[in-house]
Scaffold this active site. Structure first.
Site, PDB file in Angstrom:
ATOM      1  N   ARG A 236       0.862  -1.177   0.000  1.00  7.07           N
ATOM      2  CA  ARG A 236       0.000   0.000   0.000  1.00  7.07           C
ATOM      3  C   ARG A 236       0.893   1.220   0.000  1.00  7.07           C
ATOM      4  NH1 ARG A 236      -5.301  -0.913  -1.141  1.00  7.07           N
ATOM      5  NH2 ARG A 236      -6.170   0.561   0.355  1.00  7.07           N
ATOM      6  N   GLU A 265      -2.188   8.900  -4.865  1.00  4.63           N
ATOM      7  CA  GLU A 265      -2.710   8.303  -6.093  1.00  4.63           C
ATOM      8  C   GLU A 265      -3.903   9.106  -6.593  1.00  4.63           C
ATOM      9  OE1 GLU A 265      -3.565   4.174  -5.371  1.00  4.63           O
ATOM     10  OE2 GLU A 265      -1.512   3.687  -4.818  1.00  4.63           O
ATOM     11  N   HIS A 284      -1.749   1.198  -9.688  1.00  2.00           N
ATOM     12  CA  HIS A 284      -2.426   0.384  -8.672  1.00  2.00           C
ATOM     13  C   HIS A 284      -3.337  -0.643  -9.354  1.00  2.00           C
ATOM     14  CE1 HIS A 284      -3.808   0.544  -4.204  1.00  2.00           C
ATOM     15  NE2 HIS A 284      -3.838  -0.697  -4.672  1.00  2.00           N
TER      16      HIS A 284
END
Length: 323
Positions: A236, A265, A284
Site C-alpha cells: 500500500r 494516487e 495500482h
C-alpha cells in the site's frame, strides 16, 4: 443480522452486482451508489444493514465518516484487500471484512513479470531493436539459486512464494507471527528485517499499511539492500518512502524497482519517479484483471449467506492488525 438485509453496493459500476444479487437473492432490497459524494443522504434514507464497498477512486475523499457514522451499516464488506481507507473503526460497532486472496495469483504474476523485465533486460533489448543493434555480448540473468525476500506472507506473499519456488529461488519472508510455511525456507519476525535486506536479490513488499509499516522501507532499508537488488512494491502507498527511493536510485542503487502503489494516487505528474530510469510504474492495477470485480463480489455473496444464517464470517479484519 436480518432475514432480508438491505444492502448498499458502493462501487464505480454497481449495476452488474445489483443484477447478480437480484438473481441469487431476489428478496433482498439493494441499492447502488457510484460516487464518493452524496453518500450521507443515501445512508440516512436507505439505512443499509450491509455495505459492499470498493475504494474505486483511491483513499483521498473516500466517505469513511459516512460509512462509519450513525447511519452506517452493521457490516462493511471491502471489495479489495486493503482497509487503510477505513482505519480506525470500532470493531464492537461495525464488522469489516475484506476480499483478501481473490487477486493473490494475479498480483504474483505481476511480481514476476516485473522481476523478469529486469533480469532479462527487456528495456535494453527494446532499445537495441529500435537502433537495429545486434548485441553479441548480451547475457540473461537466471533466477535459480537467488534469494527473494517477501515482506508480508499473507495471501499475496504466499502466492509469490509458490511461484518463486518454481523458478528455483530461495525464499525468505516475514510475518507478524512467524511459523513454518509451505514454499518458504525461513520465516522471520518483522523485527528481523534490518538483517534481511542485504541477503535478498529480490525484495517484494506485500504488507498492509499500518502505523508499524508506514515508512517501513526508508532510506536506511534501501541502502541496506544489495546494490543490484530488484524491489517490487505491491503493498500500500506509504509503506515505501518514495522520496528515499528516488534518492537511492539516483545514486545508482538497486537494479530496478516496480511500483504499483504510491503515497499519493494518482501519482502527480510532476513527481520525480516519472523521470527515473530502471523503474516500472503502474496505476495500482496489479490486482485488477477482467472478471476480478465479480469474483470479489462472489466472495461477498458467500459471506453474505453465512451472515444471514448467523454463522461466523470469514476474512474479518482486526482494526488493530489491519488484516
Amino acid at each position: 443480522m436480518t432475514d432480508a438485509p438491505r444492502i448498499l453496493i458502493h462501487t464505480s459500476d454497481p449495476a452488474p452486482m445489483l443484477a447478480r444479487l437480484a438473481e441469487v437473492a431476489p428478496e433482498i432490497e439493494a441499492r447502488g451508489h457510484d460516487s464518493y459524494d452524496g453518500l450521507d443522504p443515501v445512508l440516512a434514507e436507505f439505512r443499509p444493514d450491509v455495505a459492499y464497498s470498493v475504494a474505486f477512486q483511491g483513499r483521498v475523499g473516500y466517505p469513511r465518516a459516512a460509512l462509519l457514522g450513525a447511519h452506517g451499516p452493521q457490516w462493511i464488506a471491502v471489495g479489495g484487500a486493503g482497509v487503510d481507507h477505513l482505519t480506525p473503526w470500532d470493531a464492537g460497532a461495525v464488522t469489516v471484512s475484506n476480499a483478501a486472496g481473490v487477486a493473490a495469483a494475479m498480483i504474483a504474476e505481476y511480481v514476476f513479470g516485473a522481476v523478469l523485465h529486469f533480469t532479462l533486460d527487456i528495456e535494453g533489448m527494446a532499445a537495441d531493436r529500435a537502433e537495429r543493434h545486434w548485441e553479441r555480448s548480451r547475457l540473461m540473468t537466471p533466477l535459480k539459486g537467488k534469494t527473494i525476500l517477501i515482506v508480508g506472507l499473507g495471501h499475496t506473499g504466499q502466492a509469490v512464494a509458490e511461484r518463486a519456488k518454481a523458478f528455483g529461488l530461495r525464499v525468505i519472508g516475514t510475518r507478524a507471527r512467524p511459523q513454518a510455511m509451505e514454499n518458504v525456507d525461513a520465516v522471520h519476525s518483522p523485527d528481523a528485517l534490518p538483517g534481511l535486506w542485504g541477503k535478498a536479490d529480490i525484495v517484494v513488499l506485500s504488507v498492509p499499511l499500518l502505523p508499524g509499516t508506514r515508512g517501513l522501507v526508508n532510506s536506511r532499508a534501501l541502502m541496506a539492500m544489495k546494490r543490484d537488488a530488484i524491489l517490487v512494491d505491491v503493498s500500500r502507498g506509504g509503506v515505501l518512502d518514495g522520496a528515499a527511493l528516488v534518492n537511492a536510485m539516483r545514486m545508482g542503487h538497486l537494479r530496478g524497482a516496480a511500483l504499483d502503489v504510491f503515497e499519493t494516487e494518482p501519482l502527480p505528474g510532476d513527481h520525480p519517479l516519472w523521470g527515473l530510469d530502471r523503474v516500472i510504474l503502474s496505476p495500482h492495477c496489479s490486482a485488477v484483471y477482467d472478471g476480478w470485480a465479480m469474483q470479489s463480489f462472489a466472495l461477498f455473496l458467500d459471506n453474505l449467506e453465512r451472515w444471514r444464517k448467523g454463522e461466523a464470517l470469514f476474512n474479518i479484519v482486526d482494526p488493530d492488525r489491519g488484516y
